[in-house]
Design a protein around this motif. Structure first.
Motif, PDB file in Angstrom:
ATOM      1  N   LEU A   1     -54.305  22.129 -49.259  1.00 37.52           N
ATOM      2  CA  LEU A   1     -52.901  21.892 -48.917  1.00 37.52           C
ATOM      3  C   LEU A   1     -52.149  21.286 -50.100  1.00 37.52           C
ATOM      4  CD1 LEU A   1     -50.616  21.888 -46.828  1.00 37.52           C
ATOM      5  CD2 LEU A   1     -51.454  19.651 -46.070  1.00 37.52           C
ATOM      6  N   ASP A   2     -52.747  20.336 -50.782  1.00 34.37           N
ATOM      7  CA  ASP A   2     -52.096  19.745 -51.953  1.00 34.37           C
ATOM      8  C   ASP A   2     -51.881  20.784 -53.054  1.00 34.37           C
ATOM      9  OD1 ASP A   2     -51.851  17.247 -50.808  1.00 34.37           O
ATOM     10  OD2 ASP A   2     -53.652  16.433 -51.774  1.00 34.37           O
ATOM     11  N   ARG A   3     -52.866  21.663 -53.262  1.00 32.80           N
ATOM     12  CA  ARG A   3     -52.717  22.719 -54.280  1.00 32.80           C
ATOM     13  C   ARG A   3     -51.582  23.660 -53.914  1.00 32.80           C
ATOM     14  NH1 ARG A   3     -57.900  25.786 -54.712  1.00 32.80           N
ATOM     15  NH2 ARG A   3     -56.592  27.171 -55.918  1.00 32.80           N
ATOM     16  N   VAL A   4     -51.520  24.028 -52.646  1.00 32.62           N
ATOM     17  CA  VAL A   4     -50.467  24.945 -52.201  1.00 32.62           C
ATOM     18  C   VAL A   4     -49.104  24.268 -52.265  1.00 32.62           C
ATOM     19  CG1 VAL A   4     -49.604  26.232 -50.197  1.00 32.62           C
ATOM     20  CG2 VAL A   4     -52.027  26.350 -50.810  1.00 32.62           C
ATOM     21  N   ASP A   5     -49.044  22.989 -51.909  1.00 30.88           N
ATOM     22  CA  ASP A   5     -47.769  22.263 -52.019  1.00 30.88           C
ATOM     23  C   ASP A   5     -47.293  22.212 -53.464  1.00 30.88           C
ATOM     24  OD1 ASP A   5     -47.400  21.785 -49.326  1.00 30.88           O
ATOM     25  OD2 ASP A   5     -48.257  19.765 -49.377  1.00 30.88           O
ATOM     26  N   ALA A   6     -48.218  22.092 -54.400  1.00 33.04           N
ATOM     27  CA  ALA A   6     -47.859  22.032 -55.818  1.00 33.04           C
ATOM     28  C   ALA A   6     -47.460  23.402 -56.358  1.00 33.04           C
ATOM     29  CB  ALA A   6     -49.023  21.470 -56.633  1.00 33.04           C
ATOM     30  N   GLU A   7     -48.004  24.465 -55.776  1.00 32.08           N
ATOM     31  CA  GLU A   7     -47.713  25.828 -56.229  1.00 32.08           C
ATOM     32  C   GLU A   7     -47.491  26.725 -55.008  1.00 32.08           C
ATOM     33  OE1 GLU A   7     -46.685  28.612 -58.646  1.00 32.08           O
ATOM     34  OE2 GLU A   7     -47.401  26.758 -59.525  1.00 32.08           O
ATOM     35  N   PRO A   8     -46.292  26.644 -54.417  1.00 32.70           N
ATOM     36  CA  PRO A   8     -46.022  27.356 -53.150  1.00 32.70           C
ATOM     37  C   PRO A   8     -46.215  28.864 -53.217  1.00 32.70           C
ATOM     38  CG  PRO A   8     -44.267  25.799 -53.651  1.00 32.70           C
ATOM     39  CD  PRO A   8     -45.160  25.847 -54.852  1.00 32.70           C
ATOM     40  N   SER A   9     -46.137  29.445 -54.388  1.00 33.89           N
ATOM     41  CA  SER A   9     -46.271  30.899 -54.481  1.00 33.89           C
ATOM     42  C   SER A   9     -47.705  31.379 -54.256  1.00 33.89           C
ATOM     43  CB  SER A   9     -45.773  31.376 -55.846  1.00 33.89           C
ATOM     44  OG  SER A   9     -46.585  30.841 -56.881  1.00 33.89           O
ATOM     45  N   LEU A  10     -48.651  30.461 -54.111  1.00 36.01           N
ATOM     46  CA  LEU A  10     -50.045  30.844 -53.886  1.00 36.01           C
ATOM     47  C   LEU A  10     -50.257  31.526 -52.534  1.00 36.01           C
ATOM     48  CD1 LEU A  10     -51.968  27.709 -55.249  1.00 36.01           C
ATOM     49  CD2 LEU A  10     -51.758  29.962 -56.330  1.00 36.01           C
ATOM     50  N   VAL A  11     -49.445  31.170 -51.549  1.00 35.38           N
ATOM     51  CA  VAL A  11     -49.613  31.728 -50.202  1.00 35.38           C
ATOM     52  C   VAL A  11     -48.256  32.071 -49.607  1.00 35.38           C
ATOM     53  CG1 VAL A  11     -51.735  30.422 -49.757  1.00 35.38           C
ATOM     54  CG2 VAL A  11     -49.554  29.469 -49.060  1.00 35.38           C
ATOM     55  N   GLY A  12     -48.289  32.860 -48.566  1.00 38.51           N
ATOM     56  CA  GLY A  12     -47.076  33.194 -47.833  1.00 38.51           C
ATOM     57  C   GLY A  12     -46.791  32.142 -46.775  1.00 38.51           C
ATOM     58  N   ALA A  13     -45.665  32.291 -46.112  1.00 37.40           N
ATOM     59  CA  ALA A  13     -45.244  31.319 -45.099  1.00 37.40           C
ATOM     60  C   ALA A  13     -46.237  31.236 -43.944  1.00 37.40           C
ATOM     61  CB  ALA A  13     -43.853  31.674 -44.578  1.00 37.40           C
ATOM     62  N   ALA A  14     -46.714  32.379 -43.470  1.00 40.25           N
ATOM     63  CA  ALA A  14     -47.656  32.377 -42.348  1.00 40.25           C
ATOM     64  C   ALA A  14     -48.971  31.699 -42.735  1.00 40.25           C
ATOM     65  CB  ALA A  14     -47.917  33.802 -41.872  1.00 40.25           C
ATOM     66  N   GLN A  15     -49.429  31.959 -43.945  1.00 39.99           N
ATOM     67  CA  GLN A  15     -50.655  31.318 -44.414  1.00 39.99           C
ATOM     68  C   GLN A  15     -50.463  29.804 -44.532  1.00 39.99           C
ATOM     69  OE1 GLN A  15     -50.939  33.777 -47.947  1.00 39.99           O
ATOM     70  NE2 GLN A  15     -52.949  34.504 -47.256  1.00 39.99           N
ATOM     71  N   TYR A  16     -49.297  29.391 -45.013  1.00 39.52           N
ATOM     72  CA  TYR A  16     -49.023  27.954 -45.134  1.00 39.52           C
ATOM     73  C   TYR A  16     -49.003  27.303 -43.754  1.00 39.52           C
ATOM     74  CZ  TYR A  16     -46.904  23.567 -46.526  1.00 39.52           C
ATOM     75  OH  TYR A  16     -46.671  22.229 -46.731  1.00 39.52           O
ATOM     76  N   GLN A  17     -48.359  27.957 -42.803  1.00 46.62           N
ATOM     77  CA  GLN A  17     -48.311  27.412 -41.444  1.00 46.62           C
ATOM     78  C   GLN A  17     -49.713  27.302 -40.854  1.00 46.62           C
ATOM     79  OE1 GLN A  17     -45.579  30.118 -39.579  1.00 46.62           O
ATOM     80  NE2 GLN A  17     -43.797  28.844 -40.077  1.00 46.62           N
ATOM     81  N   GLN A  18     -50.552  28.308 -41.094  1.00 42.55           N
ATOM     82  CA  GLN A  18     -51.919  28.259 -40.588  1.00 42.55           C
ATOM     83  C   GLN A  18     -52.705  27.131 -41.254  1.00 42.55           C
ATOM     84  OE1 GLN A  18     -53.374  29.853 -38.009  1.00 42.55           O
ATOM     85  NE2 GLN A  18     -55.064  28.461 -38.408  1.00 42.55           N
ATOM     86  N   LEU A  19     -52.501  26.947 -42.541  1.00 44.99           N
ATOM     87  CA  LEU A  19     -53.180  25.870 -43.270  1.00 44.99           C
ATOM     88  C   LEU A  19     -52.765  24.509 -42.715  1.00 44.99           C
ATOM     89  CD1 LEU A  19     -54.961  24.780 -45.553  1.00 44.99           C
ATOM     90  CD2 LEU A  19     -52.990  25.075 -47.095  1.00 44.99           C
TER      91      LEU A  19
END
Length: 101
Positions: A12-30
């Motif tokens: 989650l911290d990695r994705v927050d730092a680089e939002p382009s790593l995942v899509g919105a649905a993937q972020y919500q699932q995470l």
């Protein structure tokens, strides 16, 4: 269980730092996954260690338990600085928007 929480919180911290790593649905699932892991019975010392090490998980935990603990995970200085910056921005915007007489 704690290992899963640590792994997901770090992700989650990695994705927050680089939002382009995942899509919105993937972020919500995470975030849902991390929320479920945070809701499990975790020893207090382990939970505190994860929350100190992983800001994203700490924010989720704070939001989940706001009714009981408020902004307990946010450093006071950071919260005050954010409030001051927001107030200054609102004042600047108000100054620009006011019609001139």
């Amino acid at each position: 269980h704690i290992e899963n929480l640590v792994a997901m919180a770090r992700l989650l911290d990695r994705v927050d730092a680089e939002p382009s790593l995942v899509g919105a649905a993937q972020y919500q699932q995470l975030t849902r996954t991390v929320q479920c892991l945070l809701a499990a019975d975790i020893p207090d010392h382990a939970l505190k260690a994860v929350l100190r090490a992983c800001p994203g998980a700490a924010m989720l935990y704070e939001n989940l338990h706001y009714d009981r603990s408020g902004l307990s995970q946010s450093p006071l200085a950071s919260a005050v600085d954010s409030e001051l910056m927001a107030s200054a921005l609102i004042d600047r915007i108000r100054t620009r928007v006011r019609p001139t007489p």
